[in-house]
Design a protein around this motif. Structure first.
Motif, PDB file in Angstrom:
ATOM      1  N   PRO A   5       0.814  -1.212   0.000  1.00  0.00           N
ATOM      2  CA  PRO A   5       0.000   0.000   0.000  1.00  0.00           C
ATOM      3  C   PRO A   5       0.852   1.269   0.000  1.00  0.00           C
ATOM      4  N   ALA A   6       0.358   2.259  -0.732  1.00  0.00           N
ATOM      5  CA  ALA A   6       1.020   3.565  -0.791  1.00  0.00           C
ATOM      6  C   ALA A   6       0.419   4.452   0.304  1.00  0.00           C
ATOM      7  N   ILE A   7       1.250   4.862   1.236  1.00  0.00           N
ATOM      8  CA  ILE A   7       0.776   5.625   2.393  1.00  0.00           C
ATOM      9  C   ILE A   7       1.535   6.943   2.481  1.00  0.00           C
ATOM     10  N   ILE A   8       0.785   8.032   2.527  1.00  0.00           N
ATOM     11  CA  ILE A   8       1.374   9.363   2.688  1.00  0.00           C
ATOM     12  C   ILE A   8       1.236   9.768   4.154  1.00  0.00           C
ATOM     13  N   ILE A   9       2.337  10.187   4.754  1.00  0.00           N
ATOM     14  CA  ILE A   9       2.322  10.603   6.162  1.00  0.00           C
ATOM     15  C   ILE A   9       2.662  12.086   6.214  1.00  0.00           C
ATOM     16  N   ALA A  10       1.671  12.891   6.617  1.00  0.00           N
ATOM     17  CA  ALA A  10       1.790  14.343   6.485  1.00  0.00           C
ATOM     18  C   ALA A  10       1.290  15.072   7.733  1.00  0.00           C
ATOM     19  N   PRO A  11       1.984  14.918   8.854  1.00  0.00           N
ATOM     20  CA  PRO A  11       1.534  15.596  10.079  1.00  0.00           C
ATOM     21  C   PRO A  11       1.986  17.043  10.160  1.00  0.00           C
ATOM     22  N   ASP A  12       1.279  17.802  10.973  1.00  0.00           N
ATOM     23  CA  ASP A  12       1.744  19.114  11.417  1.00  0.00           C
ATOM     24  C   ASP A  12       2.757  18.869  12.530  1.00  0.00           C
ATOM     25  N   SER A  13       3.403  19.918  13.007  1.00  0.00           N
ATOM     26  CA  SER A  13       4.285  19.763  14.164  1.00  0.00           C
ATOM     27  C   SER A  13       3.443  19.570  15.424  1.00  0.00           C
ATOM     28  N   TYR A  14       4.031  18.912  16.403  1.00  0.00           N
ATOM     29  CA  TYR A  14       3.414  18.774  17.717  1.00  0.00           C
ATOM     30  C   TYR A  14       4.159  19.755  18.616  1.00  0.00           C
ATOM     31  N   LYS A  15       3.580  20.918  18.806  1.00  0.00           N
ATOM     32  CA  LYS A  15       4.294  22.055  19.399  1.00  0.00           C
ATOM     33  C   LYS A  15       4.991  21.686  20.705  1.00  0.00           C
ATOM     34  N   GLY A  16       6.272  21.995  20.739  1.00  0.00           N
ATOM     35  CA  GLY A  16       7.053  21.769  21.950  1.00  0.00           C
ATOM     36  C   GLY A  16       7.554  20.356  22.120  1.00  0.00           C
ATOM     37  N   THR A  17       7.144  19.446  21.238  1.00  0.00           N
ATOM     38  CA  THR A  17       7.567  18.056  21.404  1.00  0.00           C
ATOM     39  C   THR A  17       8.202  17.458  20.153  1.00  0.00           C
ATOM     40  N   ALA A  18       7.626  17.719  18.977  1.00  0.00           N
ATOM     41  CA  ALA A  18       8.179  17.131  17.754  1.00  0.00           C
ATOM     42  C   ALA A  18       7.914  18.040  16.566  1.00  0.00           C
ATOM     43  N   ILE A  40       6.055   4.194   1.779  1.00  0.00           N
ATOM     44  CA  ILE A  40       5.802   5.348   2.637  1.00  0.00           C
ATOM     45  C   ILE A  40       6.352   6.621   2.005  1.00  0.00           C
ATOM     46  N   THR A  41       5.531   7.637   1.944  1.00  0.00           N
ATOM     47  CA  THR A  41       5.965   8.975   1.523  1.00  0.00           C
ATOM     48  C   THR A  41       5.819   9.913   2.712  1.00  0.00           C
ATOM     49  N   LEU A  42       6.928  10.484   3.148  1.00  0.00           N
ATOM     50  CA  LEU A  42       6.890  11.441   4.255  1.00  0.00           C
ATOM     51  C   LEU A  42       6.743  12.844   3.677  1.00  0.00           C
ATOM     52  N   ALA A  43       5.712  13.538   4.108  1.00  0.00           N
ATOM     53  CA  ALA A  43       5.427  14.884   3.588  1.00  0.00           C
ATOM     54  C   ALA A  43       5.060  15.805   4.748  1.00  0.00           C
ATOM     55  N   PRO A  44       6.040  16.247   5.533  1.00  0.00           N
ATOM     56  CA  PRO A  44       5.742  17.106   6.689  1.00  0.00           C
ATOM     57  C   PRO A  44       4.927  18.318   6.287  1.00  0.00           C
ATOM     58  N   MET A  45       3.982  18.686   7.148  1.00  0.00           N
ATOM     59  CA  MET A  45       3.046  19.768   6.835  1.00  0.00           C
ATOM     60  C   MET A  45       3.199  20.929   7.816  1.00  0.00           C
ATOM     61  N   ALA A  46       2.591  22.023   7.451  1.00  0.00           N
ATOM     62  CA  ALA A  46       2.459  23.208   8.305  1.00  0.00           C
ATOM     63  C   ALA A  46       1.333  24.037   7.718  1.00  0.00           C
ATOM     64  N   ASP A  47       0.886  25.039   8.472  1.00  0.00           N
ATOM     65  CA  ASP A  47      -0.246  25.832   7.997  1.00  0.00           C
ATOM     66  C   ASP A  47       0.023  27.329   8.030  1.00  0.00           C
ATOM     67  N   LEU A 290      -3.910   8.242   3.797  1.00  0.00           N
ATOM     68  CA  LEU A 290      -3.256   9.493   4.181  1.00  0.00           C
ATOM     69  C   LEU A 290      -3.314   9.608   5.703  1.00  0.00           C
ATOM     70  N   ILE A 291      -2.150   9.861   6.325  1.00  0.00           N
ATOM     71  CA  ILE A 291      -2.067   9.997   7.783  1.00  0.00           C
ATOM     72  C   ILE A 291      -1.579  11.402   8.107  1.00  0.00           C
TER      73      ILE A 291
END
Length: 367
Positions: A5-18, A40-47, A290-291
């Motif tokens: 499976p193709a899985i994209i992992i795109a979290p925001d930051s976890y402020k103060g921890t990661a 796995i495709t890592l795609a860090p996000m922000a807003d 998508l995670i």
């Protein structure tokens, strides 16, 4: 679903921890423990908030500057020499955490951010991307203007005090010492809110209390922002004009002065732009899952933030979305696949565990 499976992992930051980058890595490690052959495709996000500059490629520049209270600090930004672009978070120098113990809602300014902008221009930046979330100020960007050589003055010709409250005395801005190269750059303002400058949904009314403003101070700040828009001939009703204490007001005035129009200022929802720039939009049609994730998931997560932006993209492409959060509030849509993280001081363990649980449910066809 494919065997891998193709899985994209795109979290925001976890402020103060990661950071978003670390969060994506840890979530991915958890997924791979359950689905070792996953693509796995890592795609860090922000807003547009804290951590936005870190998701872009380039050299990390760190230098002395001042925080919102005018005290000496260090702050970093990202400079991409190839594209002549600097990515700067307002929160890096002018953010709330640095003054949280002694807020400066009426006197705090963005001068320290202006120092970063000026430095980036000396390195060859012709485009400044500002992440507008997390500011401690409501100064209409006047601190940035001062750092670039534009001095707000009152009717008597004296420079006015720093901060938003003093803007009620603004008569004009003296540009005799203006940093012309810095003033002439292309501005990309990444917002995580679409608030106007003033009024009941404006910068002071909505965000002033978060920055320590009393009801009386909120009224004063709102009046100051309205006066500033009038003096500078800026339309404060435009969406995003209220982000980061009205920074777009000062930037729009400055750029219009240089170019004759506001066409070199682009106020853009941060999460949507980053989802395009890091390849999520392009990759989603071929993804199986998508995670994403953030520290607190609540109704505000769907108002221009990372989770809401990715939810819309996932729905458009019929891709299931899973969200790992430190806290999941009761006002989150019931149909969302949410995973509240374990209570622990070990954020890596928390995120790996969330990644494992998401992967297990995905394999069990629970989405």
């Amino acid at each position: 679903m494919s065997t891998s499976p193709a899985i994209i992992i795109a979290p925001d930051s976890y402020k103060g921890t990661a950071t978003a980058t670390l969060a994506a890595q840890y979530l991915g490690e958890g997924v791979l423990e359950v689905i070792p052959d996953a693509s796995i495709t890592l795609a860090p996000m922000a807003d547009g908030g804290e951590g936005t500059s870190a998701v872009f490629d380039g050299e990390v520049i760190t230098l002395p500057t001042t925080n919102a209270a005018g005290r000496l600090t260090e702050a970093s930004y990202t400079f991409d020499e190839a594209t002549e672009t600097a990515y700067i978070d307002i929160a890096a120098a002018s953010g709330l955490p640095a003054v949280a113990d002694n807020p400066v809602p009426t006197t705090g300014d963005t001068y320290g951010t202006g120092v970063l902008i000026a430095d980036a221009v000396t390195r060859g930046a012709t485009r400044i991307v500002l992440g507008l979330g997390g500011s401690a100020t409501t100064d209409a960007g006047s601190g940035i203007l001062v750092a670039l050589g534009a001095v707000p003055r009152n009717k008597a010709g004296y420079g006015i005090a720093s901060g938003g409250e003093a803007l009620i005395d603004l008569d004009y801005i003296d540009t005799a010492l203006l940093n012309i190269p810095a003033a002439a750059v292309e501005w990309i303002l990444l917002t995580d809110v679409d608030a106007p400058a003033t009024g009941p949904t404006g910068a002071a009314a909505v965000f002033g209390p978060q920055k320590g403003a009393t009801p009386k101070q909120v009224t004063l700040l709102d009046a100051s922002l309205a006066h500033t828009c009038t003096q500078l001939d800026i339309d404060g009703t435009l969406p995003g004009m209220g982000a980061a204490g009205g920074i777009a007001i000062g930037i729009t005035w400055l750029s219009t002065l240089m170019h004759g129009t506001s066409g070199h200022v682009h106020i853009i929802p941060g999460a949507a732009l980053i989802a395009r720039s890091n390849g999520i939009e392009e990759a989603l049609p071929n993804a199986d899952l998508l995670i994403t994730g953030e520290g607190r998931l609540d109704s505000q997560s769907f108002t221009g933030k990372v989770v809401g932006t990715l939810q819309a993209l996932a729905q458009k492409n019929s891709v299931p979305l899973a969200v790992a959060a430190g806290i999941v509030a009761d006002d989150v849509p019931a149909e969302l696949h949410t995973y509240e993280m374990l209570k622990s001081s070990d954020v890596a363990a928390q995120l790996r565990d969330a990644g494992r649980r998401i992967a297990e449910d995905f394999l069990a066809n629970r989405f």
